[in-house]
Design a protein around this motif. Structure first.
Motif: not given
Length: 318
Positions: A113-130
């Motif tokens: 969550l960011e300020n209550g907004v859900p985000f799908l993150l992929r910690p191992g996907a790339d240098l940037s996780i989402g």
């Protein structure tokens, strides 16, 4: 010199209020707090360890274990970020961003969550996780300030965090533009997490510069235009360098900003001063025959103490 570890539990404790405020993706330790050696981000219960210095294999293991020992961390992913990696796309990608955790349990996907907004993150996907956690205050500004029922253009959209916040804030129409179909599809998944419709027509694939010209040619105008370009990139339009080319981008954006509309211009170029950034943007608006009144200046969140890389300026265009 042997690796000296800061008091990681104390640093994490400084951010302890964030999860209670609806934010479970944030920076737990910034480079200004670690002597420039590393940064640690939390993405739910996954730790993302970014290295900015060359460490031995033993030092990497030790540091990852120290991060893993923090409360609430199930696994730790490693991102190696030597200076040259910022300009060497797709070079030794698995070495720069190993897809498996270097400590603990795997978390291929995390919803945080960011300020209550859900985000799908992929910690191992790339240098940037989402999600780029430094821009949290900017996304909050968009959600709070977007004109209800207005039209929004989100350029260099990545996983569409700005566009999503605009939609949640009551925008009537939001267009997200990016050169990667993969991240636009990821953005559609983020919209779905918030129960928002995500028709393909709102996710525009292609070069941002080409899209800005195309939208201007057909007379499209937006009440809020969001510019979040990389510091350096190669594309169909050639090589992009923020310190040289931001004015050109601002001019193109001005051509699709409605009279009285606002432009949220930002850069994460650490070497570009705020004053120089403002001069370039002003020059670009002038090149487009528009005048802009500068408004709010925004920067990185509280979990980035001492950070000066992220600069943002709101402009209202006549």
């Amino acid at each position: 010199m042997p690796l000296s570890l800061p008091d990681l539990p104390a640093l994490l404790a400084r951010r302890a209020h964030l999860p209670g405020e609806g934010t479970t993706v944030f920076r737990a330790a910034h480079t200004t707090e670690t002597g420039g050696v590393f940064a640690l981000d939390m993405a739910g219960d996954a730790g993302v360890l970014s290295l900015y210095a060359d460490l031995t294999a033993q030092e990497e293991v030790r540091l990852a274990a120290a991060c893993g020992a923090l409360p609430g961390v199930a696994g730790v992913y490693l991102k190696r970020r030597p200076v040259e990696a910022r300009h060497a796309a797709n070079v030794a990608r698995e070495w720069l961003a190993p897809p498996e955790p270097v400590w603990g349990e795997a978390r291929p996907e995390v919803v945080a969550l960011e300020n209550g907004v859900p985000f799908l993150l992929r910690p191992g996907a790339d240098l940037s996780i989402g999600l780029f956690t430094d821009a949290r205050p900017l996304r909050a500004w968009v959600r709070e300030q977007v004109p209800v029922g207005g039209r929004v253009l989100n350029t260099f959209a990545y996983t569409c965090g700005f566009g999503l916040n605009a939609a949640l804030g009551g925008a009537g129409a939001v267009k997200n533009v990016d050169l990667s179909r993969k991240v636009l599809a990821w953005g559609q998944e983020n919209y779905a997490l918030s129960g928002l419709p995500a028709p393909d027509t709102d996710f525009l694939y292609g070069d941002v510069f080409e899209w800005l010209r195309r939208l201007a040619k057909r007379g499209d105008a937006f009440d809020l235009v969001i510019l979040d370009p990389p510091s350096f990139a190669r594309g169909k339009s050639g090589v992009w360098r923020a310190e040289q080319d931001y004015g050109r981008l601002a001019a193109l954006a001005a051509n699709v900003t409605a009279p009285g509309g606002r432009l949220l211009a930002m850069t994460n170029h650490a070497g570009l001063t705020g004053a120089a950034f403002e001069r370039m943007t002003t020059a670009g608006l002038g090149e487009a025959g528009r005048r802009g009144r500068p408004g709010a200046r925004l920067g990185a969140g509280e979990d980035y103490p001492g950070a000066a890389h992220l600069k943002a300026q709101v402009w209202t265009l006549d």
